[in-house]
Write a protein that holds these residues in place. Sequence first.
Motif, PDB file in Angstrom:
ATOM      1  N   GLU A   1       0.832  -1.196   0.000  1.00 58.42           N
ATOM      2  CA  GLU A   1       0.000   0.000   0.000  1.00 58.42           C
ATOM      3  C   GLU A   1       0.872   1.254   0.000  1.00 58.42           C
ATOM      4  N   GLU A   2       1.936   1.233   0.781  1.00 58.91           N
ATOM      5  CA  GLU A   2       2.835   2.388   0.817  1.00 58.91           C
ATOM      6  C   GLU A   2       3.527   2.579  -0.524  1.00 58.91           C
ATOM      7  N   TRP A   3       3.983   1.482  -1.118  1.00 58.08           N
ATOM      8  CA  TRP A   3       4.623   1.589  -2.433  1.00 58.08           C
ATOM      9  C   TRP A   3       3.623   2.107  -3.472  1.00 58.08           C
ATOM     10  N   HIS A   4       2.390   1.619  -3.398  1.00 62.48           N
ATOM     11  CA  HIS A   4       1.348   2.070  -4.325  1.00 62.48           C
ATOM     12  C   HIS A   4       1.154   3.570  -4.225  1.00 62.48           C
ATOM     13  N   ASP A   5       1.012   4.083  -3.002  1.00 66.11           N
ATOM     14  CA  ASP A   5       0.763   5.516  -2.834  1.00 66.11           C
ATOM     15  C   ASP A   5       1.954   6.338  -3.314  1.00 66.11           C
ATOM     16  N   LEU A   6       3.167   5.832  -3.083  1.00 65.24           N
ATOM     17  CA  LEU A   6       4.355   6.512  -3.578  1.00 65.24           C
ATOM     18  C   LEU A   6       4.353   6.547  -5.103  1.00 65.24           C
ATOM     19  N   ALA A   7       4.053   5.415  -5.726  1.00 64.95           N
ATOM     20  CA  ALA A   7       4.049   5.339  -7.187  1.00 64.95           C
ATOM     21  C   ALA A   7       2.986   6.248  -7.787  1.00 64.95           C
TER      22      ALA A   7
ATOM     23  N   ARG B   1      14.336  12.232 -19.846  1.00 65.91           N
ATOM     24  CA  ARG B   1      15.466  12.184 -18.917  1.00 65.91           C
ATOM     25  C   ARG B   1      15.133  12.864 -17.596  1.00 65.91           C
ATOM     26  N   GLU B   2      14.456  14.004 -17.656  1.00 56.92           N
ATOM     27  CA  GLU B   2      14.110  14.719 -16.423  1.00 56.92           C
ATOM     28  C   GLU B   2      13.207  13.867 -15.540  1.00 56.92           C
ATOM     29  N   VAL B   3      12.184  13.271 -16.139  1.00 55.71           N
ATOM     30  CA  VAL B   3      11.239  12.458 -15.364  1.00 55.71           C
ATOM     31  C   VAL B   3      11.950  11.247 -14.772  1.00 55.71           C
ATOM     32  N   GLU B   4      12.750  10.555 -15.576  1.00 53.01           N
ATOM     33  CA  GLU B   4      13.426   9.370 -15.040  1.00 53.01           C
ATOM     34  C   GLU B   4      14.397   9.738 -13.921  1.00 53.01           C
ATOM     35  N   GLN B   5      15.159  10.804 -14.096  1.00 51.32           N
ATOM     36  CA  GLN B   5      16.113  11.206 -13.060  1.00 51.32           C
ATOM     37  C   GLN B   5      15.409  11.512 -11.739  1.00 51.32           C
TER      38      GLN B   5
ATOM     39  N   GLU C   1      13.912   9.831  -6.193  1.00 48.73           N
ATOM     40  CA  GLU C   1      12.928   9.683  -5.121  1.00 48.73           C
ATOM     41  C   GLU C   1      12.851   8.246  -4.630  1.00 48.73           C
ATOM     42  N   LEU C   2      12.897   7.290  -5.534  1.00 47.99           N
ATOM     43  CA  LEU C   2      12.865   5.889  -5.123  1.00 47.99           C
ATOM     44  C   LEU C   2      14.108   5.532  -4.309  1.00 47.99           C
ATOM     45  N   ARG C   3      15.259   6.024  -4.729  1.00 55.36           N
ATOM     46  CA  ARG C   3      16.494   5.758  -3.973  1.00 55.36           C
ATOM     47  C   ARG C   3      16.434   6.402  -2.593  1.00 55.36           C
ATOM     48  N   ARG C   4      15.871   7.592  -2.517  1.00 55.47           N
ATOM     49  CA  ARG C   4      15.807   8.307  -1.239  1.00 55.47           C
ATOM     50  C   ARG C   4      14.843   7.634  -0.273  1.00 55.47           C
ATOM     51  N   LEU C   5      13.688   7.250  -0.775  1.00 58.07           N
ATOM     52  CA  LEU C   5      12.632   6.728   0.096  1.00 58.07           C
ATOM     53  C   LEU C   5      12.711   5.216   0.292  1.00 58.07           C
ATOM     54  N   LEU C   6      13.286   4.503  -0.674  1.00 60.22           N
ATOM     55  CA  LEU C   6      13.373   3.042  -0.615  1.00 60.22           C
ATOM     56  C   LEU C   6      14.806   2.639  -0.966  1.00 60.22           C
ATOM     57  N   PRO C   7      15.756   2.956  -0.104  1.00 57.56           N
ATOM     58  CA  PRO C   7      17.169   2.797  -0.458  1.00 57.56           C
ATOM     59  C   PRO C   7      17.614   1.371  -0.735  1.00 57.56           C
ATOM     60  N   GLY C   8      16.871   0.375  -0.281  1.00 57.65           N
ATOM     61  CA  GLY C   8      17.262  -1.006  -0.544  1.00 57.65           C
ATOM     62  C   GLY C   8      16.730  -1.560  -1.848  1.00 57.65           C
ATOM     63  N   HIS C   9      15.972  -0.734  -2.585  1.00 53.80           N
ATOM     64  CA  HIS C   9      15.352  -1.205  -3.817  1.00 53.80           C
ATOM     65  C   HIS C   9      16.226  -0.878  -5.032  1.00 53.80           C
ATOM     66  N   ARG C  10      15.972  -1.585  -6.117  1.00 49.74           N
ATOM     67  CA  ARG C  10      16.695  -1.407  -7.378  1.00 49.74           C
ATOM     68  C   ARG C  10      15.773  -0.739  -8.389  1.00 49.74           C
TER      69      ARG C  10
ATOM     70  N   ALA D   1      19.124  -6.730  -4.610  1.00 41.14           N
ATOM     71  CA  ALA D   1      17.895  -6.105  -4.123  1.00 41.14           C
ATOM     72  C   ALA D   1      16.711  -7.053  -4.289  1.00 41.14           C
ATOM     73  N   ALA D   2      15.857  -7.102  -3.275  1.00 43.31           N
ATOM     74  CA  ALA D   2      14.691  -7.988  -3.313  1.00 43.31           C
ATOM     75  C   ALA D   2      13.557  -7.391  -4.138  1.00 43.31           C
ATOM     76  N   VAL D   3      13.589  -6.076  -4.353  1.00 42.51           N
ATOM     77  CA  VAL D   3      12.526  -5.394  -5.097  1.00 42.51           C
ATOM     78  C   VAL D   3      13.154  -4.573  -6.218  1.00 42.51           C
ATOM     79  N   THR D   4      12.609  -4.721  -7.414  1.00 44.04           N
ATOM     80  CA  THR D   4      13.060  -3.946  -8.564  1.00 44.04           C
ATOM     81  C   THR D   4      11.895  -3.125  -9.102  1.00 44.04           C
ATOM     82  N   TRP D   5      12.146  -1.853  -9.327  1.00 40.94           N
ATOM     83  CA  TRP D   5      11.172  -0.954  -9.946  1.00 40.94           C
ATOM     84  C   TRP D   5      11.508  -0.797 -11.430  1.00 40.94           C
ATOM     85  N   TYR D   6      10.505  -1.028 -12.276  1.00 38.42           N
ATOM     86  CA  TYR D   6      10.666  -0.865 -13.721  1.00 38.42           C
ATOM     87  C   TYR D   6       9.973   0.427 -14.139  1.00 38.42           C
ATOM     88  N   LEU D   7      10.752   1.313 -14.757  1.00 37.00           N
ATOM     89  CA  LEU D   7      10.300   2.677 -15.015  1.00 37.00           C
ATOM     90  C   LEU D   7      10.405   3.026 -16.489  1.00 37.00           C
TER      91      LEU D   7
END
Length: 264
Positions: A6-12, A48-52, A57-66, A81-87
């Motif tokens: 739920e937290e990841w959902h709201d962040l996304a 590039r701006e959006v991806e950066q 933000e993902l690194r800052r808030l979820l530092p253990g994620h990829r 990393a146990a969790v990978t975000w595809y962007l």
Amino acid sequence: MTAPLEEWHDLAVGLAAWATEVIANGRPDPATSETKVNAGDWVTSFDREVEQHVRAELRRLLPGHRVVGEEYGADADAGDAAVTWYLDPIDGTTNFVHGLPWVAFSLAACDERGAAVGVVADVYRGEIFSAVRGGGARLDGRPVRCAQDAAVTGGVLLTEWSRQDAWPGMYDYLSRISATCGSTRIMGSCALALATVGGGRAAGVVLPGHYNAWDVAAGVLIARESGALIYDREGPHDGVPLHGVLAAPPGSAEELWRTWVGEP
């Protein structure tokens, strides 16, 4: 929904809302935009701006994620990393460059069980499709379902080119759809095509051409959680197919699959 998802959902969803505003207010110039693989494979400063920003933000808030993104690839320091975000910061950049309003932002979190959270923003409609594994699909926060009784005959079916090329068997597939009086649309965004099925606006989508996990992971989860069925060329699939994917409501899924693979 479990608390972390739920937290990841709201962040996304929050990141998608930010990206939507940036992209919708952007005005790329075809003369200054760049290309990558070929002359039809566009990239802009907005990609590039959006991806950066999203990566930061993902690194800052979820530092253990990829993070794995279209423009900057995979994090080099993520380890196991146990969790990978595809962007995909802008899915439909060619449309964006030329001012065609069918453009998406796509973000998905995947863990050891597969896709866990997915968000696809329809930039120019100002809509955000989202889903959490086991928690259903949403459109702007409200529950949404696929069109349960949608049929191939008389329905709208979506597909995409393989980059700028026809995928193997594409013309035969289009002919078979036409023979059923189905209508095929090629709009220019894999992510948005899948989310559109989840939103109940299409009888199915077939994407057998070239694509990457960031193109489809979020959309597949949204379609599945809306009640749609997911197939690859071999039949029903319980993950995110990476070598051809079909998403369709129960009323049209098997017929559409047989039409795709050429079975009677």
